[in-house]
Design a protein around this motif. Structure first.
Motif, PDB file in Angstrom:
ATOM      1  N   ASP A 171      -3.825 -69.828  48.838  1.00 49.51           N
ATOM      2  CA  ASP A 171      -3.283 -68.159  48.602  1.00 49.51           C
ATOM      3  C   ASP A 171      -4.154 -67.483  47.791  1.00 49.51           C
ATOM      4  N   ALA A 172      -5.303 -68.019  47.016  1.00 48.29           N
ATOM      5  CA  ALA A 172      -6.242 -67.107  46.280  1.00 48.29           C
ATOM      6  C   ALA A 172      -7.181 -66.482  47.135  1.00 48.29           C
ATOM      7  N   ILE A 173      -7.147 -66.486  48.456  1.00 49.29           N
ATOM      8  CA  ILE A 173      -8.084 -66.219  49.392  1.00 49.29           C
ATOM      9  C   ILE A 173      -7.411 -65.130  50.490  1.00 49.29           C
ATOM     10  N   LYS A 174      -7.868 -63.925  50.391  1.00 46.53           N
ATOM     11  CA  LYS A 174      -7.730 -62.861  51.325  1.00 46.53           C
ATOM     12  C   LYS A 174      -8.471 -62.978  52.646  1.00 46.53           C
ATOM     13  N   VAL A 175      -8.139 -63.711  53.643  1.00 47.36           N
ATOM     14  CA  VAL A 175      -8.614 -64.188  54.883  1.00 47.36           C
ATOM     15  C   VAL A 175      -8.808 -62.848  55.728  1.00 47.36           C
ATOM     16  N   GLN A 176     -10.291 -62.502  55.894  1.00 49.32           N
ATOM     17  CA  GLN A 176     -10.772 -61.460  56.951  1.00 49.32           C
ATOM     18  C   GLN A 176     -11.857 -61.788  57.585  1.00 49.32           C
ATOM     19  N   GLY A 177     -12.361 -60.943  58.566  1.00 50.97           N
ATOM     20  CA  GLY A 177     -13.628 -61.026  59.335  1.00 50.97           C
ATOM     21  C   GLY A 177     -13.513 -62.217  60.287  1.00 50.97           C
TER      22      GLY A 177
ATOM     23  N   PRO B 280     -16.599 -66.528  56.176  1.00 52.74           N
ATOM     24  CA  PRO B 280     -17.361 -65.832  55.112  1.00 52.74           C
ATOM     25  C   PRO B 280     -17.093 -64.501  54.552  1.00 52.74           C
ATOM     26  N   ASP B 281     -16.620 -63.636  55.415  1.00 48.11           N
ATOM     27  CA  ASP B 281     -16.199 -62.143  54.810  1.00 48.11           C
ATOM     28  C   ASP B 281     -15.041 -62.138  54.022  1.00 48.11           C
ATOM     29  N   SER B 282     -14.310 -63.357  53.939  1.00 39.86           N
ATOM     30  CA  SER B 282     -13.116 -63.253  53.010  1.00 39.86           C
ATOM     31  C   SER B 282     -13.193 -62.991  51.716  1.00 39.86           C
ATOM     32  N   GLN B 283     -12.058 -62.360  51.041  1.00 39.24           N
ATOM     33  CA  GLN B 283     -12.300 -62.020  49.448  1.00 39.24           C
ATOM     34  C   GLN B 283     -11.552 -63.288  48.694  1.00 39.24           C
ATOM     35  N   ARG B 284     -12.222 -63.682  47.884  1.00 39.56           N
ATOM     36  CA  ARG B 284     -11.828 -64.808  47.001  1.00 39.56           C
ATOM     37  C   ARG B 284     -11.445 -64.555  45.658  1.00 39.56           C
ATOM     38  N   ASP B 285     -10.476 -64.906  45.190  1.00 42.03           N
ATOM     39  CA  ASP B 285      -9.905 -64.822  43.775  1.00 42.03           C
ATOM     40  C   ASP B 285      -9.908 -63.434  43.308  1.00 42.03           C
ATOM     41  N   LEU B 286      -9.315 -62.560  43.889  1.00 41.52           N
ATOM     42  CA  LEU B 286      -8.977 -61.257  43.462  1.00 41.52           C
ATOM     43  C   LEU B 286      -8.636 -61.037  42.022  1.00 41.52           C
ATOM     44  N   GLU B 287      -7.788 -62.095  41.893  1.00 39.61           N
ATOM     45  CA  GLU B 287      -7.345 -62.305  40.447  1.00 39.61           C
ATOM     46  C   GLU B 287      -7.877 -63.641  39.789  1.00 39.61           C
TER      47      GLU B 287
END
Length: 669
Positions: free
Chosen positions: A277-283, A339-346
């Motif tokens: 849940d720390a990953i914002k999956v995208q791409g 690879p384009d996901s955002q990781r650990d926004l917090e």
């Protein structure tokens, strides 16, 4: 009563022992081969009457010396290496007391076991082919020790034994295939630990200046990758392995304490657990299969983040993927990465603390530079760009031959003095500069790029592709990959290490005879590598999932009854084939060559008007034919004499006699 083994049989046995033991010298103590040669020489001298059979005292002394050598080799007990060495020692010494066929058969059966044992050390297609050769020679020795007297010449005997052994093993091939395809793939019930004799290869669990540079001089294979869809561009291929957070002034490590891989696993299961849940999956997703080579280490290398992983692995909060056991055999992993996901926004507090650690003292000039640049920029992105611009504008050099940096203040020495280094220098100094300005950062080590094999449609990653880069945590973006090497040597990530080192000429400089330097040999190497990858993927990678998929495709629906019926039918077909090959079914006896030639002799004389009555003996018919055909009387008498000699008084060289019959027959036509 047990029959004595002949001198020829002993030669076969010793040759088989040498063939079986030879591949072990690459993994086990080299002195095992001289032990075998010593034992073989003694046995041959005994058979020739030049030496006496060793007594019990001599045997005990030799065993003591062997065990002493085993202890001095430094092998740990219990371990696979120690057990294998002990078995090979007994295998070599057994030839000292081989006198009867019973003893020879025991040695041969141990040899069969050792052939199977070697597959614990090597599973390549080359090892498999050598194993087949070993089986042929062992079976030829089994045939040879059963023979009381030589029925043929030495060369003929070798051909006969090998031909018979090949025929016997080919009969086993269908059953072997059925067992391989249908036998359940069960996990091992027990295992022996590997020892330090199994040298660890690949990326290590720490990084100091010069470590990765050493790997860059090795063209050993690390792993191969098959993509299920789009193949990423070369600059996108960052194969993540380890994450280094702790720096002691010279060396980067995973944690402050020096811990082993088992403790790393415990950390991944407790304090640094994988958080999906720390990953914002995208791409766009990238699906791929990886076959890793044996390294003696548990590190796996994937594109980040690997959201779906099929295999017995662990994943950590730092997005590494790790096998549960050290890789002592090829390992297959299926994964899907974004690879384009955002990781650990917090960013979790414990991870932030790890990513900001620096030694309390040392590298004062670098700390001062960081404070200066931060005051001049004031934002994370502007500071990051300013540091990268410094690498570019001050003409730092990318080299495989960096100067030494000393034992302390290594970051200062690199940034302000040498300014020449490899990827580890740039990644380490960049992370230090980020942390000195209060920006969380860490070093990531793995591989970058790879060699595309068009024939096999897969990517081959070698040890020279080892690479280090940085990750920086930025507000609103999470972890962002930053590779300072691309600023200094953009060709490294766009075209590979060979292109980056073309001007310096240092690529694989230590490998003088590398086939990569010759175009046509490099093409052959890639073709052979394609075959090897097929072996890795479809034979060594044939696991329970692959088996279930194959059975489902054959049967439509998987069921125990269907598998049992299919196996029963195949085994029945194999049994029928064996009945035919082993001569257990009625078949016409093949006529001997000399009788075929005599029939043709009689047919040739019949054309000249001389017919042989069914009851005429060869001598009587020859006298009649010679009287009727005086022009060829000498040929007729000689042909009949040679034919009768083959039938009633065979000589050692039967082939020469049959050749003479063919020559004489030609004179009658």
């Amino acid at each position: 009563m047990h029959k004595q083994i002949t001198y020829t049989g002993m030669i076969w046995l010793l040759a088989a022992q040498l063939v079986v033991m030879l591949p072990f010298v690459f993994d086990l103590p080299l002195w095992l081969i001289p032990v075998l040669l010593f034992a073989a020489g003694w046995r041959l001298r005994v058979l020739s009457g030049a030496a006496l059979q060793p007594g019990n005292v001599t045997k005990a002394l030799l065993i003591g010396l062997g065990i002493g050598g085993l202890v001095l080799s430094g092998l740990k007990f219990p371990s696979l290496d120690a057990m294998a060495t002990l078995l090979l020692l007994g295998f070599a010494f057994k030839s000292l007391e081989v006198a009867q066929r019973r003893d020879a058969i025991v040695v041969i059966f141990i040899g069969y076991f050792l052939v199977a044992l070697h597959f614990l050390y090597a599973q390549s297609i080359t090892a498999a082919l050598y194993g087949m050769v070993s089986m042929i020679v062992l079976t030829g020795a089994l045939v040879g020790v059963q023979q009381s007297v030589a029925e043929f010449s030495a060369a003929q005997q070798v051909r006969f034994n090998l031909r018979l052994s090949v025929f016997m093993l080919l009969q086993c091939l269908p059953l072997m295939v059925v067992i391989f395809v249908f036998a359940p793939r069960l996990a091992p019930l027990w295992s022996l630990p590997m020892t330090t004799q199994q040298v660890k290869t690949g990326v290590a669990d720490r990084m100091a200046p010069g470590d990765i540079e050493k790997l860059s001089q090795s063209d050993a294979l690390a792993f191969r990758v098959t993509f299920k869809g789009r193949k990423p561009a070369q600059h996108e291929l960052y194969w993540r392995g380890l994450v280094f957070n702790h720096f002691d002034g010279r060396e980067w490590r995973q944690f402050e304490q020096d811990i082993d891989s088992q403790q790393v696993q415990s950390a991944l299961l407790t304090n640094y657990r994988w958080q999906a849940d720390a990953i914002k999956v995208q791409g766009e997703p990238i699906a791929y299969e990886v076959v890793y080579e044996k390294t003696g280490q548990p590190w796996l290398f994937t594109l980040t983040p690997a959201m779906e992983v099929d295999g017995e692995v662990l994943r950590g909060a730092d997005y590494r993927v790790m096998a549960r056991q050290a890789l002592q055999a090829p390992f297959l992993l299926k994964a899907v990465s974004y690879p384009d996901s955002q990781r650990d926004l917090e960013l979790a507090p414990e991870l932030r603390q790890l990513a900001l650690e620096l030694p309390e003292t040392g590298d004062a000039r670098t700390r001062a530079l960081a404070q200066q640049l931060w005051r001049e920029t004031g934002t994370e992105q502007a500071y990051l760009d300013r540091v990268l611009a410094r690498f570019r504008d001050q003409r730092f050099e990318y080299t495989l031959k960096p100067p030494t940096l000393g034992a302390s203040d290594t970051i200062d020495a690199f940034l302000f003095e040498s300014q020449r280094g490899f990827c580890s220098h740039y990644a380490g100094s960049f992370v230090f500069l980020m942390r000195a300005a209060g920006i969380p950062a860490r070093v990531v080590v793995g591989y970058q790029g790879g060699e595309w094999n068009a024939a096999g449609e897969y990517l081959a990653i070698h040890q020279y592709d080892a690479h280090a880069w940085a990750e920086v945590w930025l507000t609103g973006q999470g972890w962002v990959r930053v590779d300072p090497t691309t600023v200094v040597a953009p060709s490294r990530t766009e075209q590979g290490l060979e292109a980056a080192m073309q001007a310096e000429g240092s690529f694989l400089a230590d490998s003088m005879f590398s086939v990569r330097k010759i175009a046509w040999l490099n093409g052959i190497r890639q073709q052979l590598d394609t075959v090897q990858y097929g072996w890795r993927r479809w034979v060594l990678g044939y696991d329970g999932a692959e088996q279930a998929a194959l059975l489902k495709s054959l049967l439509g629906t998987f069921s125990v009854q269907g598998v049992a019926l299919l196996m029963g039918g195949l085994l029945a077909a194999i049994g029928l084939l064996w009945l035919v090959l082993l001569g257990m079914t009625p078949r016409r006896e093949r006529e001997a060559l000399e009788h075929q030639l005599y029939r043709r002799f009689c047919a040739a004389l019949a054309k000249r008007g001389v017919l042989r009555e069914p009851g005429d003996a060869p001598g009587v018919f020859a006298a009649q034919a010679a009287e009727a055909l005086p022009a060829v009387a000498g040929v007729i008498r000689e042909f009949t004499q040679v034919y009768e000699g083959i039938c009633y008084a065979p000589s050692a060289d039967g082939q020469q006699a049959t050749r003479r019959l063919k020559a004489l027959l030609g004179q009658l036509k």
